[in-house]
Design a protein around this motif. Sequence first.
Motif, PDB file in Angstrom:
ATOM      1  N   ARG A  71      51.004  46.201  42.710  1.00 61.01           N
ATOM      2  CA  ARG A  71      49.750  45.236  42.984  1.00 61.01           C
ATOM      3  C   ARG A  71      50.105  43.817  43.932  1.00 61.01           C
ATOM      4  O   ARG A  71      51.190  43.306  43.412  1.00 61.01           O
ATOM      5  CB  ARG A  71      49.003  45.035  41.790  1.00 61.01           C
ATOM      6  CG  ARG A  71      49.348  44.069  40.987  1.00 61.01           C
ATOM      7  CD  ARG A  71      48.639  44.110  39.571  1.00 61.01           C
ATOM      8  NE  ARG A  71      49.198  43.068  38.729  1.00 61.01           N
ATOM      9  CZ  ARG A  71      48.733  42.907  37.311  1.00 61.01           C
ATOM     10  NH1 ARG A  71      47.710  43.443  37.176  1.00 61.01           N
ATOM     11  NH2 ARG A  71      49.346  42.154  36.410  1.00 61.01           N
ATOM     12  N   SER A  91      37.901  42.801  38.533  1.00 59.33           N
ATOM     13  CA  SER A  91      38.687  43.330  39.343  1.00 59.33           C
ATOM     14  C   SER A  91      39.354  42.274  40.448  1.00 59.33           C
ATOM     15  O   SER A  91      38.565  41.541  41.082  1.00 59.33           O
ATOM     16  CB  SER A  91      38.254  44.408  40.026  1.00 59.33           C
ATOM     17  OG  SER A  91      39.201  44.910  41.254  1.00 59.33           O
ATOM     18  N   ARG A  92      40.735  42.271  40.516  1.00 58.20           N
ATOM     19  CA  ARG A  92      41.353  41.335  41.220  1.00 58.20           C
ATOM     20  C   ARG A  92      40.967  41.722  42.745  1.00 58.20           C
ATOM     21  O   ARG A  92      41.089  40.777  43.668  1.00 58.20           O
ATOM     22  CB  ARG A  92      42.766  41.016  41.059  1.00 58.20           C
ATOM     23  CG  ARG A  92      43.717  42.144  41.536  1.00 58.20           C
ATOM     24  CD  ARG A  92      45.133  42.071  41.449  1.00 58.20           C
ATOM     25  NE  ARG A  92      45.271  41.557  40.051  1.00 58.20           N
ATOM     26  CZ  ARG A  92      46.467  40.978  39.675  1.00 58.20           C
ATOM     27  NH1 ARG A  92      47.265  40.483  40.750  1.00 58.20           N
ATOM     28  NH2 ARG A  92      46.641  40.623  38.387  1.00 58.20           N
ATOM     29  N   TYR A  93      40.617  42.694  43.121  1.00 56.18           N
ATOM     30  CA  TYR A  93      40.333  43.222  44.468  1.00 56.18           C
ATOM     31  C   TYR A  93      39.001  42.889  45.061  1.00 56.18           C
ATOM     32  O   TYR A  93      38.813  42.959  46.095  1.00 56.18           O
ATOM     33  CB  TYR A  93      40.598  44.770  44.537  1.00 56.18           C
ATOM     34  CG  TYR A  93      42.113  44.993  44.238  1.00 56.18           C
ATOM     35  CD1 TYR A  93      43.084  44.495  44.600  1.00 56.18           C
ATOM     36  CD2 TYR A  93      42.096  45.762  43.009  1.00 56.18           C
ATOM     37  CE1 TYR A  93      44.228  45.053  44.079  1.00 56.18           C
ATOM     38  CE2 TYR A  93      43.189  46.095  42.217  1.00 56.18           C
ATOM     39  CZ  TYR A  93      44.645  45.674  42.995  1.00 56.18           C
ATOM     40  OH  TYR A  93      45.637  45.959  42.530  1.00 56.18           O
ATOM     41  N   GLN A  94      38.131  42.381  44.298  1.00 53.70           N
ATOM     42  CA  GLN A  94      36.593  42.238  44.752  1.00 53.70           C
ATOM     43  C   GLN A  94      36.704  41.141  45.587  1.00 53.70           C
ATOM     44  O   GLN A  94      35.797  41.213  46.622  1.00 53.70           O
ATOM     45  CB  GLN A  94      35.906  41.585  43.368  1.00 53.70           C
ATOM     46  CG  GLN A  94      35.475  43.264  42.448  1.00 53.70           C
ATOM     47  CD  GLN A  94      34.620  42.533  41.429  1.00 53.70           C
ATOM     48  OE1 GLN A  94      34.534  41.343  40.935  1.00 53.70           O
ATOM     49  NE2 GLN A  94      33.868  43.624  40.663  1.00 53.70           N
ATOM     50  N   ARG A 153      49.715  49.562  39.802  1.00 54.63           N
ATOM     51  CA  ARG A 153      49.891  48.578  39.051  1.00 54.63           C
ATOM     52  C   ARG A 153      51.334  47.821  39.472  1.00 54.63           C
ATOM     53  O   ARG A 153      51.594  46.883  39.417  1.00 54.63           O
ATOM     54  CB  ARG A 153      50.143  49.035  37.498  1.00 54.63           C
ATOM     55  CG  ARG A 153      50.555  47.966  36.612  1.00 54.63           C
ATOM     56  CD  ARG A 153      49.454  47.123  36.036  1.00 54.63           C
ATOM     57  NE  ARG A 153      50.147  45.862  34.967  1.00 54.63           N
ATOM     58  CZ  ARG A 153      49.265  45.005  34.401  1.00 54.63           C
ATOM     59  NH1 ARG A 153      48.141  45.271  34.559  1.00 54.63           N
ATOM     60  NH2 ARG A 153      49.985  44.220  33.714  1.00 54.63           N
ATOM     61  N   GLU A 190      40.844  38.121  37.317  1.00 49.10           N
ATOM     62  CA  GLU A 190      40.433  39.454  36.991  1.00 49.10           C
ATOM     63  C   GLU A 190      39.255  38.973  35.850  1.00 49.10           C
ATOM     64  O   GLU A 190      39.182  39.634  34.605  1.00 49.10           O
ATOM     65  CB  GLU A 190      41.571  40.337  36.318  1.00 49.10           C
ATOM     66  CG  GLU A 190      42.491  40.804  37.293  1.00 49.10           C
ATOM     67  CD  GLU A 190      43.423  41.658  36.718  1.00 49.10           C
ATOM     68  OE1 GLU A 190      43.525  41.680  35.600  1.00 49.10           O
ATOM     69  OE2 GLU A 190      44.373  42.125  37.496  1.00 49.10           O
ATOM     70  N   TYR A 191      38.323  38.064  36.129  1.00 51.17           N
ATOM     71  CA  TYR A 191      37.223  37.775  35.347  1.00 51.17           C
ATOM     72  C   TYR A 191      36.188  37.623  35.915  1.00 51.17           C
ATOM     73  O   TYR A 191      36.106  36.964  37.059  1.00 51.17           O
ATOM     74  CB  TYR A 191      37.811  36.559  34.693  1.00 51.17           C
ATOM     75  CG  TYR A 191      36.637  36.221  33.335  1.00 51.17           C
ATOM     76  CD1 TYR A 191      36.736  36.550  32.399  1.00 51.17           C
ATOM     77  CD2 TYR A 191      35.684  35.161  33.814  1.00 51.17           C
ATOM     78  CE1 TYR A 191      35.810  36.111  31.306  1.00 51.17           C
ATOM     79  CE2 TYR A 191      34.725  34.534  32.987  1.00 51.17           C
ATOM     80  CZ  TYR A 191      34.989  34.983  31.681  1.00 51.17           C
ATOM     81  OH  TYR A 191      33.702  34.757  30.720  1.00 51.17           O
ATOM     82  N   ASP A 192      35.111  38.355  35.856  1.00 51.62           N
ATOM     83  CA  ASP A 192      33.656  38.271  36.140  1.00 51.62           C
ATOM     84  C   ASP A 192      32.830  37.191  35.780  1.00 51.62           C
ATOM     85  O   ASP A 192      32.482  37.276  34.358  1.00 51.62           O
ATOM     86  CB  ASP A 192      33.057  39.635  36.025  1.00 51.62           C
ATOM     87  CG  ASP A 192      31.847  39.780  36.941  1.00 51.62           C
ATOM     88  OD1 ASP A 192      31.003  38.658  37.218  1.00 51.62           O
ATOM     89  OD2 ASP A 192      31.577  40.833  37.512  1.00 51.62           O
ATOM     90  N   LYS A 225      48.550  36.869  42.533  1.00 44.50           N
ATOM     91  CA  LYS A 225      47.251  35.938  42.709  1.00 44.50           C
ATOM     92  C   LYS A 225      47.369  35.011  43.914  1.00 44.50           C
ATOM     93  O   LYS A 225      46.417  34.630  44.653  1.00 44.50           O
ATOM     94  CB  LYS A 225      46.967  35.179  41.220  1.00 44.50           C
ATOM     95  CG  LYS A 225      47.853  34.258  41.011  1.00 44.50           C
ATOM     96  CD  LYS A 225      47.549  33.488  39.699  1.00 44.50           C
ATOM     97  CE  LYS A 225      48.314  32.308  39.373  1.00 44.50           C
ATOM     98  NZ  LYS A 225      47.978  31.500  38.270  1.00 44.50           N
ATOM     99  N   ARG A 268      35.803  41.297  31.877  1.00 47.32           N
ATOM    100  CA  ARG A 268      36.742  41.467  32.962  1.00 47.32           C
ATOM    101  C   ARG A 268      36.316  41.925  34.140  1.00 47.32           C
ATOM    102  O   ARG A 268      35.620  42.771  34.258  1.00 47.32           O
ATOM    103  CB  ARG A 268      37.907  42.599  32.174  1.00 47.32           C
ATOM    104  CG  ARG A 268      39.037  42.887  33.076  1.00 47.32           C
ATOM    105  CD  ARG A 268      40.016  43.715  32.516  1.00 47.32           C
ATOM    106  NE  ARG A 268      41.240  43.877  33.283  1.00 47.32           N
ATOM    107  CZ  ARG A 268      42.521  44.070  32.857  1.00 47.32           C
ATOM    108  NH1 ARG A 268      42.749  44.167  31.668  1.00 47.32           N
ATOM    109  NH2 ARG A 268      43.351  44.263  33.627  1.00 47.32           N
TER     110      ARG A 268
END
Length: 464
Positions: free
Chosen positions: A323, A127-130, A320, A117-119, A326, A125
């Motif tokens: 979800r 999104s884990r979905y990207q 949440r 969850e890090y750009d 990872k 921050r």
Amino acid sequence: MNKELLKKIPKVDDLLRRSELEIYIVKFGREMVKETIQDGITKLRQEVLLNKITIDITENGVIDYACSTLDRKEKSGLKRVINATGVVLHTNLGRARISESAQEKLLEVAFGYSNLEYDLTTGKRGSRYQVIEKDLISLSHSEAGFVVNNNAAAVLLALSTIAKGKEIIISRGELVEIGGSFRIPEIIELSGGIIKEVGTTNKTKIEDYAKAINENTGAILKVHTSNYKVVGFTESVAIDQLASLAREHDLPLVNDLGSGLFYSLEDLGLPPEPTVSQAIESGCDIVTFSGDKLLGGPQSGLIVGKKVLIEKMKKNQLTRTLRIDKLSLAVLEQTLKAYLQPDHGHETIPIIRALKQGVTELEIRGNKLSDQLKGNNALSVNLLEDCSQVGGGSFPEVTLPTICVTVSSMNISCHDFSEQLRQCDIPVVCRIKDNQLVFDMRTVQDDELVDLGLAIKKVLKIIK
């Protein structure tokens, strides 16, 4: 007599001083070893009183009981098994095997930090979905993509977001039960929706849906009955017809596809099944499907469709709770990328390879196992032409031609043989047919043949 025997039962403290238990105390801790000894002594007392003694009334007898109990505890838990059942998507054995590239990605992500969850571009921050959204959009031909931890969760989230407190129209013939006694009616109720059944078990018409629509209608739900078939005097409504009706009344159409396919499997001899992109192109606003069935990925529930609806789902507080983790996300990312590779890249996915195997390939594998086992008088070994199943609630009426190795012995019953195979260091799960153990080569891998052969021999004490 019983009183005299009870007096012979050793004391816990004396047993804890025995050197044989030192290694177990290091492994499990003193308290667990003590509890195990106490359990053994309690069991022994009960056996003495009932005159049914199975534990030796000595320090050595109780020590042996404690050690064997702790050994079993150490071996219990989640472990690799050899699936020789012929059920490719065996729900109880973990469904789809993941690909080699997915395994590599899993190891990379599991044992280090990651940009979950890090750009990395902005340093903020993310999104884990990207990591999966663009690939999902490309494969499904939809506006947006999202993922939660399983398909039941995907349906729950979609309905909770779209139609909470409102009626959800569904055909009676689609109020199905999925694995583990989870039922669509309960999922709808849990979402906060109100079930509005239409039609009958075997026949539902477009007029049934149209008559049910009112000012409190929140959505139309279509559930693909992939795990059973109603045949004979039947009628159902095509997706494009439902989509037209939904658009006419400004209602969202949600389609639970269940297994989910990106490509047709008709070239493998399997009957036609709706693909995800076909469902989207037919007018569905939201389509949900499983990641660990015909898709061949990890347990996950994928959601594709209208961007405005999926953005609302992302903001739902249930997201949440539901979800994806990872590790599953890493495997899913690689699985989706395999489908996007040119030149049949999706055929690197184990489920596709398993379904595609021909009888000749399976016969070669069967002969390799037979060669390991033949030459032993204790065994009768033969090849058998039989049928495999897809499993996982997919293609319930379809069987696949396969080659099996059958094994039987005069020294042990099939039931005991099968039970002992399940207790091996690498457990083996097979099926029984005509008083023989049947090992289906469709679900046994080439690199498992040696372990499988050794397990069979060990059970029969052909080798030490």
